[in-house]
Design a protein around this motif. Sequence first.
Motif, PDB file in Angstrom:
ATOM      1  N   HIS A  71       4.917  -3.742   4.031  1.00 28.79           N
ATOM      2  CA  HIS A  71       3.886  -3.158   4.562  1.00 28.79           C
ATOM      3  C   HIS A  71       4.255  -2.388   5.988  1.00 28.79           C
ATOM      4  O   HIS A  71       4.902  -2.695   6.808  1.00 28.79           O
ATOM      5  CB  HIS A  71       2.704  -3.999   5.170  1.00 28.79           C
ATOM      6  N   GLY A 122      -5.649  -1.606   1.018  1.00 25.09           N
ATOM      7  CA  GLY A 122      -4.474  -0.898   0.332  1.00 25.09           C
ATOM      8  C   GLY A 122      -4.953  -0.231  -1.036  1.00 25.09           C
ATOM      9  O   GLY A 122      -6.159  -0.065  -0.966  1.00 25.09           O
ATOM     10  N   HIS A 175       1.671  -0.258  -7.864  1.00 28.36           N
ATOM     11  CA  HIS A 175       0.523  -0.254  -7.277  1.00 28.36           C
ATOM     12  C   HIS A 175      -0.407  -1.211  -7.738  1.00 28.36           C
ATOM     13  O   HIS A 175      -1.308  -1.780  -6.991  1.00 28.36           O
ATOM     14  CB  HIS A 175      -0.055   0.922  -7.428  1.00 28.36           C
ATOM     15  N   PRO A 177       0.967  -1.230  -0.081  1.00 35.12           N
ATOM     16  CA  PRO A 177      -0.040   0.077  -0.117  1.00 35.12           C
ATOM     17  C   PRO A 177       0.835   1.268  -0.079  1.00 35.12           C
ATOM     18  O   PRO A 177       2.063   1.054   0.315  1.00 35.12           O
ATOM     19  CB  PRO A 177      -0.893  -0.212   1.202  1.00 35.12           C
ATOM     20  N   TYR A 181      -3.878  -8.274   1.359  1.00 32.83           N
ATOM     21  CA  TYR A 181      -3.532  -7.456   0.345  1.00 32.83           C
ATOM     22  C   TYR A 181      -3.920  -7.800  -1.063  1.00 32.83           C
ATOM     23  O   TYR A 181      -4.308  -7.108  -1.788  1.00 32.83           O
ATOM     24  CB  TYR A 181      -2.083  -6.701   0.479  1.00 32.83           C
TER      25      TYR A 181
END
Lengths: 432, 268
Positions: free
Chosen positions: B237, B268, B221, B54, B262
């Motif tokens: 993380h 995220g 991303h 994230p 995730y």
Amino acid sequence: MIEPTTTTRAAARIDWNSGTARSLRKKRYAADRRLRFYGIAAISIAVLLLGILLTSLVSTGYLAFVQTHVTMDVAIDPEQVPVDNPAEGNYRAIVADAVQRLFPDIDGRSELRNAVGIVTNGAQVMLRNQVISDPSLIGKTFSIQVPVSDPYDQLYKDVIDRDLPENRRRLNDEQIALFETLEDRGLIEAKANWALLFNADSRFPELAGLAGAIVGSFYALLLCFVISFPVGIAAAIYLEEFAPKNRWTDLIEVNINNLAAVPSIIFGLLGLAVFIQVFGLPRSAPLVGGLVLALMTLPTIIIVTRNSLKAVPPSIREAALGIGASRHEVILHHLLPLAIPGILTGTIIGMAQALGETAPLLLIGMNAFLTSPPGGIMEPATSLPTQIFIWADSPERGFVSRTSAAILVLLGFLILMNAIAIYLRSKLERKW
Amino acid sequence: MTQWTLDPETRTTEPASLPKMRGENVNVFYGTKQALFDVNLAVPEHQVTALIGPSGCGKSTFLRCLNRMNDTIDIARVEGEITLDGRSIYDPKIDVVELRAQVGMAFQKPNPFPKSIFENVAYGPTIHGRASAKADLEQIVVDSLRKAGLYEEVKERLHEPGTGLSGGQQQRLCIARAIAVAPEVILMDEPCSALDPIATAKIEELIDELRENFTIVIVTHSMQQAARVSQRTAFFHLGVLVEEGPTSEIFTSPNDKRTQDYVTGRFG
């Protein structure tokens, strides 16, 4: 204005046509209109004031761009001017003879003195220079055009009112009558006054010009540029790119910003105390003037350069660093080329400011009375603003219009410099 | 699932090929704020390693440690050891300019220089003295553009500004610019985040081709992108490297609960 409870309820559905919504809308539009009105009003006031300034300058200054001349025949008598040494001639007598010939029927000494007074005092010098440059004129009779002296120039331009009682006029009836006979014979003519640009200063308005001041200002500005531009850019690059962020660099930064706001007369005092007293540099010289102006312009250039460097997108810096460019390569190949339009514009505006600076130059003596332009940066000189200051202080009538004219010339140079700044900006600016 | 899944030490499987770069106990501080905590990560040669996680998890920070781009941030401090071919890159004897030539980088937003396409690619080889003759330089430029899959599109306008290209073309130009200095590793910091899906697909294809000649570390991303282009994936993380391993395993059978949350899109 609206209760929280109504807001929550209105969130479900807002009635855009309700009375409150409508009056709120009206208020917002009114506020928009008011803001616009303030802006227009402010601009109108600024334009109006500028208009008044320019009108008053032009209305008094335009008279100085023409100069009344009189045509007369001069005879260079070899007895008065030795052929082998024309510089030694009695030109004063030759001019007096020429004036006598203009008025064959006057004989009294006071009348003749009045008549000679019509012609500028500089006529003999002008004649002498002409004969020295061309000795073959000796023994000949030829006609020349010379400026009339200031009171008659003012008379011809109707600045002196012929209808005023005699005792309140600069010229008496007799003098006016003499001048009018010349007018009637067509010997008087108003011509473009190139002397304003190409002569140096003089006690006589009809001969005074700005050449010395323009050359002096040019030398001082040139020196100011040569010093402040490289030093300013180097200082800005160090502060922006290399200097660590600590208390010392913060202090330097604050002081540079403060220096930009220091009254210019302080810099003049510094020039007087340090450059002239300590270093023993010559008084009134463009060298000292240029150094003082450079000190004044330096903070401006540093600030402008730092801002221009800051304005370069960080992505360009990263791109260069990312392929292994060293610091100087990042700066010289990428940051400076992108910053240079801003730097140049700021520098030229700083220079224009320096061109108009008067107070520090007065302190270092660049308001001397000099009848020839400076031959170099070590020779005494004046500058455009100090020349304006000198002329504004002079009692002769002719200097009133010449002061305005000199201001117009200075404004002309300022506009020219700003035009160059705009041109450079549009020419060098790169898009990305 | 068995009980050993919660022990981070045993979970990390060593990559198949030799590590090109390796970070050991990497801690990064921005002023007093710690951004990375004891990160241990090996980057295998000729593979694509994806760093996911994230926003603000430290993946870009780690990437920027690999070519010492963090040096330019005054308050940043890096602890631990990062090696390239077994040599520590934070060794004072290492020349950072040479390091960045060996470890090239492409950025989030395409950032060509405001110069011509040719000059953009030729700049790196010129400053590093890779080409002495003009013909050599031209050869490098053409080769680099070809490797970046851009040559056919721009061969008619090499001397037009690089900023006039489309976003995807600009990004490939930036990759060509990085390739031109003959790096061994290429770092990519979300190279597709400013691009449309078609341009993204082209870049992903390109990344796959580049793997043959270069070692690639990519921050992304997009989990789909990580799944498509990478062989290994590392999940970050809150500044911690949670889990690292072959991409297929990270996405299908992650060991850590956070990774699972995730990659399945729960946060995220």
